[in-house]
Design an enzyme around this catalytic site. Structure first.
Site, mmCIF file in Angstrom:
data_model
loop_
_atom_site.group_PDB
_atom_site.id
_atom_site.type_symbol
_atom_site.label_atom_id
_atom_site.label_comp_id
_atom_site.label_asym_id
_atom_site.label_seq_id
_atom_site.Cartn_x
_atom_site.Cartn_y
_atom_site.Cartn_z
ATOM 1 N N ASP A 8 0.854 -1.191 0.000
ATOM 2 C CA ASP A 8 0.000 0.000 0.000
ATOM 3 C C ASP A 8 0.893 1.245 0.000
ATOM 4 O OD1 ASP A 8 0.835 0.413 2.630
ATOM 5 O OD2 ASP A 8 -1.152 0.131 3.531
ATOM 6 N N CYS A 65 2.731 -3.614 4.072
ATOM 7 C CA CYS A 65 1.941 -2.418 4.385
ATOM 8 C C CYS A 65 2.614 -1.776 5.598
ATOM 9 C CB CYS A 65 0.458 -2.747 4.597
ATOM 10 S SG CYS A 65 0.056 -3.787 6.011
ATOM 11 N N THR A 67 2.174 -2.287 8.868
ATOM 12 C CA THR A 67 2.544 -3.333 9.841
ATOM 13 C C THR A 67 2.729 -4.706 9.204
ATOM 14 O OG1 THR A 67 0.213 -3.827 10.164
ATOM 15 C CG2 THR A 67 1.195 -2.210 11.676
ATOM 16 N N HIS A 98 7.872 -25.150 7.852
ATOM 17 C CA HIS A 98 6.859 -25.912 8.591
ATOM 18 C C HIS A 98 5.431 -25.643 8.155
ATOM 19 C CE1 HIS A 98 9.485 -26.987 12.350
ATOM 20 N NE2 HIS A 98 10.043 -27.326 11.207
ATOM 21 N N HIS A 133 4.757 -32.170 9.040
ATOM 22 C CA HIS A 133 4.094 -30.866 8.913
ATOM 23 C C HIS A 133 2.948 -30.902 7.902
ATOM 24 C CE1 HIS A 133 7.319 -29.438 11.359
ATOM 25 N NE2 HIS A 133 8.198 -29.910 10.496
HETATM 26 C C1 RB5 Z 1 -2.301 2.417 6.634
HETATM 27 O O1 RB5 Z 1 -2.352 3.566 7.396
HETATM 28 C C2 RB5 Z 1 -2.108 1.209 7.560
HETATM 29 O O2 RB5 Z 1 -3.270 0.992 8.304
HETATM 30 C C3 RB5 Z 1 -1.741 -0.017 6.766
HETATM 31 O O3 RB5 Z 1 -0.592 0.215 6.029
HETATM 32 C C4 RB5 Z 1 -1.467 -1.284 7.560
HETATM 33 O O4 RB5 Z 1 -0.534 -1.075 8.567
HETATM 34 C C5 RB5 Z 1 -2.648 -2.030 8.027
HETATM 35 O O5 RB5 Z 1 -2.575 -3.112 8.616
#
Ligand code: RB5
Length: 149
Positions: A8, A65, A67, A98, A133
């Site tokens: 993203d 993204c 996180t 695994h 596995h």
């Molecule tokens: C975007 O602000 C953020 O929410 C996205 O990149 C991600 O971390 C979502 O899980």
């Protein structure tokens, strides 16, 4: 090896960095991500990469993204996808070995470029071990197909 990559708006720079890093190593990278910092919705890109992997267009996938969580949650809704969020290389290696994970996800706001390189290397260089596995991976597929476990 053909690798699908998606991201993203939070991860354009990281996507470019990892794409260049892996291309230099001889991987074919197919870009399914956004290329500008204009705000977009991560599920779109999670699904695009998941479809490319589930259909066999690409062998494995990389999702990034902020996180790594939201985009992997979206990818995991596609049948046949096992996307794992990893912030260090040990988990990235073990989820191939695994869990037969076919997509690695991480957060551009969580790890720096050097750690990201180690994560993708660990994931792409590891091999699924099968054996004991396999039954557990089949159980995961069973859940996907509505089977009782
Ligand atoms: C975007 O602000 C953020 O929410 C996205 O990149 C991600 O971390 C979502 O899980």
């Amino acid at each position: 090896m053909k690798i699908a990559i998606g991201n993203d708006h939070t991860a354009v720079e990281m996507k470019n960095h990892i794409s260049e890093y892996l291309s230099a190593k001889g991987y074919t990278i197919v870009n399914y991500g956004t290329d500008t910092e204009e705000r977009v919705d991560y599920p779109v890109y999670g699904k695009r990469v998941a479809d490319a992997v589930a259909s066999g267009t690409c062998e494995l996938g990389i999702l990034i993204c902020g996180t790594g969580i939201g985009i992997s949650l979206a990818a995991n809704k596609v049948k046949g996808i096992r996307a794992a969020v990893c912030s260090e290389p040990y988990s990235a290696m073990m989820t191939r070995r695994h869990n037969d994970s076919n997509i690695i996800a991480f957060g551009a706001r969580v790890v720096g470029p050097a750690t990201a390189e180690m994560i993708v290397d660990a994931f792409l260089e590891a091999e699924y071990e099968g054996g004991r596995h396999a039954r557990r991976v089949e159980m995961i597929e069973g859940i996907e197909n509505g089977k009782e476990i």
